[in-house]
Design a protein around this motif. Structure first.
Motif, PDB file in Angstrom:
ATOM      1  N   GLN A 244       0.838  -1.190   0.000  1.00 53.07           N
ATOM      2  CA  GLN A 244       0.000   0.000   0.000  1.00 53.07           C
ATOM      3  C   GLN A 244       0.880   1.249   0.000  1.00 53.07           C
ATOM      4  N   LEU A 245       0.571   2.159  -0.910  1.00 51.75           N
ATOM      5  CA  LEU A 245       1.308   3.409  -1.017  1.00 51.75           C
ATOM      6  C   LEU A 245       0.592   4.463  -0.180  1.00 51.75           C
ATOM      7  N   PRO A 246       1.254   5.008   0.840  1.00 51.29           N
ATOM      8  CA  PRO A 246       0.564   5.959   1.723  1.00 51.29           C
ATOM      9  C   PRO A 246       0.407   7.322   1.073  1.00 51.29           C
ATOM     10  N   PRO A 247      -0.604   8.069   1.503  1.00 52.05           N
ATOM     11  CA  PRO A 247      -0.760   9.443   1.013  1.00 52.05           C
ATOM     12  C   PRO A 247       0.296  10.342   1.628  1.00 52.05           C
ATOM     13  N   TYR A 248       0.673  11.387   0.906  1.00 53.14           N
ATOM     14  CA  TYR A 248       1.661  12.319   1.436  1.00 53.14           C
ATOM     15  C   TYR A 248       1.031  13.121   2.564  1.00 53.14           C
ATOM     16  N   TYR A 249       1.781  13.336   3.629  1.00 51.03           N
ATOM     17  CA  TYR A 249       1.221  13.856   4.866  1.00 51.03           C
ATOM     18  C   TYR A 249       1.138  15.378   4.918  1.00 51.03           C
ATOM     19  N   LYS A 250       1.836  16.104   4.045  1.00 50.13           N
ATOM     20  CA  LYS A 250       1.741  17.562   4.062  1.00 50.13           C
ATOM     21  C   LYS A 250       0.494  17.994   3.301  1.00 50.13           C
ATOM     22  N   ASN A 251      -0.331  18.824   3.937  1.00 46.05           N
ATOM     23  CA  ASN A 251      -1.604  19.161   3.294  1.00 46.05           C
ATOM     24  C   ASN A 251      -1.576  20.452   2.492  1.00 46.05           C
ATOM     25  N   PHE A 252      -0.556  21.307   2.694  1.00 48.77           N
ATOM     26  CA  PHE A 252      -0.445  22.551   1.930  1.00 48.77           C
ATOM     27  C   PHE A 252      -1.766  23.338   1.946  1.00 48.77           C
ATOM     28  N   ASN A 253      -2.377  23.394   3.147  1.00 47.88           N
ATOM     29  CA  ASN A 253      -3.649  24.107   3.333  1.00 47.88           C
ATOM     30  C   ASN A 253      -4.789  23.521   2.502  1.00 47.88           C
ATOM     31  N   LYS A 254      -4.676  22.266   2.167  1.00 47.84           N
ATOM     32  CA  LYS A 254      -5.725  21.581   1.418  1.00 47.84           C
ATOM     33  C   LYS A 254      -6.196  20.373   2.216  1.00 47.84           C
ATOM     34  N   ARG A 255      -7.465  20.045   2.094  1.00 47.42           N
ATOM     35  CA  ARG A 255      -7.954  18.784   2.653  1.00 47.42           C
ATOM     36  C   ARG A 255      -7.475  17.664   1.749  1.00 47.42           C
ATOM     37  N   ILE A 256      -6.856  16.658   2.332  1.00 42.91           N
ATOM     38  CA  ILE A 256      -6.274  15.580   1.537  1.00 42.91           C
ATOM     39  C   ILE A 256      -6.841  14.232   1.968  1.00 42.91           C
ATOM     40  N   THR A 257      -6.764  13.286   1.063  1.00 44.21           N
ATOM     41  CA  THR A 257      -7.215  11.941   1.385  1.00 44.21           C
ATOM     42  C   THR A 257      -6.236  11.267   2.335  1.00 44.21           C
ATOM     43  N   ASN A 312      10.436   5.723   0.616  1.00 47.77           N
ATOM     44  CA  ASN A 312      10.112   7.142   0.844  1.00 47.77           C
ATOM     45  C   ASN A 312       9.136   7.611  -0.231  1.00 47.77           C
ATOM     46  N   LEU A 313       8.254   6.697  -0.647  1.00 49.47           N
ATOM     47  CA  LEU A 313       7.334   6.939  -1.755  1.00 49.47           C
ATOM     48  C   LEU A 313       5.919   7.220  -1.233  1.00 49.47           C
ATOM     49  N   TYR A 314       5.261   8.169  -1.861  1.00 46.28           N
ATOM     50  CA  TYR A 314       3.908   8.559  -1.482  1.00 46.28           C
ATOM     51  C   TYR A 314       3.131   8.956  -2.730  1.00 46.28           C
ATOM     52  N   TYR A 315       1.836   9.164  -2.546  1.00 47.68           N
ATOM     53  CA  TYR A 315       1.045   9.847  -3.560  1.00 47.68           C
ATOM     54  C   TYR A 315       0.301  10.977  -2.860  1.00 47.68           C
ATOM     55  N   TRP A 316      -0.308  11.889  -3.637  1.00 50.67           N
ATOM     56  CA  TRP A 316      -1.004  13.023  -3.041  1.00 50.67           C
ATOM     57  C   TRP A 316      -2.312  13.254  -3.770  1.00 50.67           C
ATOM     58  N   LEU A 317      -3.373  13.475  -3.020  1.00 49.07           N
ATOM     59  CA  LEU A 317      -4.686  13.734  -3.599  1.00 49.07           C
ATOM     60  C   LEU A 317      -5.457  14.662  -2.673  1.00 49.07           C
ATOM     61  N   ASP A 318      -5.989  15.767  -3.232  1.00 43.86           N
ATOM     62  CA  ASP A 318      -6.798  16.647  -2.394  1.00 43.86           C
ATOM     63  C   ASP A 318      -8.284  16.375  -2.622  1.00 43.86           C
ATOM     64  N   ASN A 319      -9.117  17.080  -1.897  1.00 42.19           N
ATOM     65  CA  ASN A 319     -10.547  16.774  -1.920  1.00 42.19           C
ATOM     66  C   ASN A 319     -11.250  17.251  -3.185  1.00 42.19           C
ATOM     67  N   THR A 320     -10.538  17.990  -4.038  1.00 40.13           N
ATOM     68  CA  THR A 320     -11.131  18.420  -5.304  1.00 40.13           C
ATOM     69  C   THR A 320     -10.653  17.595  -6.493  1.00 40.13           C
ATOM     70  N   GLY A 321      -9.861  16.549  -6.216  1.00 44.48           N
ATOM     71  CA  GLY A 321      -9.455  15.633  -7.275  1.00 44.48           C
ATOM     72  C   GLY A 321      -8.098  15.895  -7.881  1.00 44.48           C
ATOM     73  N   ASN A 322      -7.379  16.892  -7.398  1.00 45.67           N
ATOM     74  CA  ASN A 322      -6.011  17.119  -7.879  1.00 45.67           C
ATOM     75  C   ASN A 322      -5.100  16.037  -7.296  1.00 45.67           C
ATOM     76  N   GLU A 323      -4.377  15.355  -8.160  1.00 41.75           N
ATOM     77  CA  GLU A 323      -3.608  14.192  -7.711  1.00 41.75           C
ATOM     78  C   GLU A 323      -2.211  14.188  -8.301  1.00 41.75           C
ATOM     79  N   ILE A 324      -1.252  13.753  -7.490  1.00 42.02           N
ATOM     80  CA  ILE A 324       0.111  13.485  -7.949  1.00 42.02           C
ATOM     81  C   ILE A 324       0.361  11.998  -7.736  1.00 42.02           C
ATOM     82  N   ASP A 325       0.726  11.292  -8.816  1.00 45.78           N
ATOM     83  CA  ASP A 325       0.839   9.837  -8.759  1.00 45.78           C
ATOM     84  C   ASP A 325       1.955   9.358  -7.841  1.00 45.78           C
TER      85      ASP A 325
END
Length: 391
Positions: A244-257, A312-325
């Motif tokens: 399982q690839l965890p989500p990136y923990y920094k939210n950058f003032n965004k709600r993230i999954t 040290n691998l993650y992915y990032w996704l915010d609540n509006t659907g912006n995603e980094i693989d």
């Protein structure tokens, strides 16, 4: 699962790290999927060690019935293969290690991550190093003559040594591998009575590769409760089928999954579970993008593990659907990767990375795609899948 074809000997990328660990630790635990090449690697790296396989019923019986006598018979320069078959040995091994200062004396291998890690934490903490060996990385695959014809062929064949180096037919080898895994390894971890249901669960997981985990959805489709879903996912992780690839923990003032994404350790196994019977099917297959993403993420993971480093691998996704693989966190900053299976670069490839750069101020980003050309654009690289070994 084996054929009579000639085996192509490949130098493994992890060999140097394994030898280096043996100069610092009294014991080395080499774990990874069944058939990933652990036995071959440790025999090559430690030719002076006595090899003992705990898959052998008589040897295993001796180890289980008389662990003290077994250890006293084999206590210098030994490879104990498939240690998870007799994990109680590790409690007795602890005393031997405490009484000796010899480095690299015991080399342990196991196809089960969870059982071995529990035993290490209880009995071998501070005494053993831990090294994970996955199937071939792309650099290793490229050392095999005529290993694959094109990207689709590589995705379909996967990276197991028995398929690529021993030239076994994937259509024959993987079904036998799945059958052996379900009937033997699963029961060894947990006595699941309905193995047909578990195999259905495994195939449903394949259909969710490169997707966020949804326990409720899996529960409904399989007909089991959420607790069992999580337990069975744990079995698949413990036996190196999925990670399982965890989500990136920094939210950058965004709600993230906060849900991880599911990936398989090998795309050949993934293709078989999806009933993809030949490489040509991938030309138009709806899961090709997910399979390609799975391949890239797994290659990035192999790049870390072969150096003895943790992920040290993650992915990032915010609540509006912006995603980094893929995000690689190097502690001093993040590098963001967008993964696209298409062979031709188009403007749509850049959308998410442009958003990410505006949000974070991070300039270090790249696109990994299914084509062969490498481009160095201002502030953003275009990387061919063939160069993923460099990330």
């Amino acid at each position: 699962m084996e054929s009579n074809s000639t085996f192509v000997k490949i130098e493994r990328l992890g060999a140097d790290k394994l030898l280096q660990l043996a100069t610092s630790f009294k014991a080395i635990a080499v774990t990874g999927p069944r058939q990933s090449g652990k036995t071959t690697l440790v025999k090559d790296c430690f030719p002076d060690h006595t090899y003992v396989s705990l898959e052998n019923p008589d040897t295993r019986s001796f180890a289980i019935d008389d662990p003290r006598g077994f250890i006293s018979q084999y206590q210098t320069k030994i490879i104990l293969d498939e240690i998870q078959r007799a994990p109680q040995l590790l409690s007795y091994l602890q005393q031997v290690l405490d009484e000796s200062e010899v480095r690299g004396n015991f080399i342990l291998t196991g196809s089960n991550n969870l059982l071995l890690m529990e035993s290490i934490s209880q009995s071998l903490a501070g005494r053993a190093a831990y090294f994970q060996l996955l199937p071939f990385a792309l650099t290793e695959v490229e050392r095999i003559p005529n290993a694959f014809e094109n990207l689709n062929d590589l995705l379909w064949k996967g990276s197991y040594p028995s398929v690529l180096a021993k030239k076994n037919n994937p259509s024959d080898w993987y079904p036998a591998y799945i059958r052996t895994y379900v009937e033997r390894d699963v029961r060894q971890i947990k006595n699941i009575e309905n193995l047909q249901l578990f195999e259905r669960f495994l195939r449903l997981c394949a259909g969710r590769s490169a997707q966020r985990m949804n326990y409720n959805n899996l529960s409904v489709e399989t007909g089991i409760d959420n607790k069992t879903v999580k337990s069975w996912l744990g079995i698949l992780e413990a036996s190196y089928v999925i990670f399982q690839l965890p989500p990136y923990y920094k939210n950058f003032n965004k709600r993230i999954t906060k849900m991880p994404k599911l990936y398989f350790y090998d795309t050949g196994l993934l293709c078989q579970l999806l009933r993809i019977t030949n490489a040509e099917m991938l030309n138009q297959h709806p899961y090709r993008g997910a399979i390609f993403e799975n391949f890239i993420i797994c290659e990035a993971l192999k790049n870390r593990l072969n150096k003895g480093q943790v992920s040290n691998l993650y992915y990032w996704l915010d609540n509006t659907g912006n995603e980094i693989d893929l995000i690689i966190d190097n502690m001093i900053g993040e590098k963001a990767y967008e993964i696209k299976s298409g062979q031709t670069v188009n403007d749509g490839f850049f959308k998410n990375l442009i958003f990410w750069k505006k949000l974070t101020g991070q300039e270090d980003s790249a696109i990994i795609y299914g084509g062969d050309e490498v481009q160095h654009r201002t502030g953003m690289d275009i990387i061919s899948w063939r160069e993923v070994k460099e990330i």
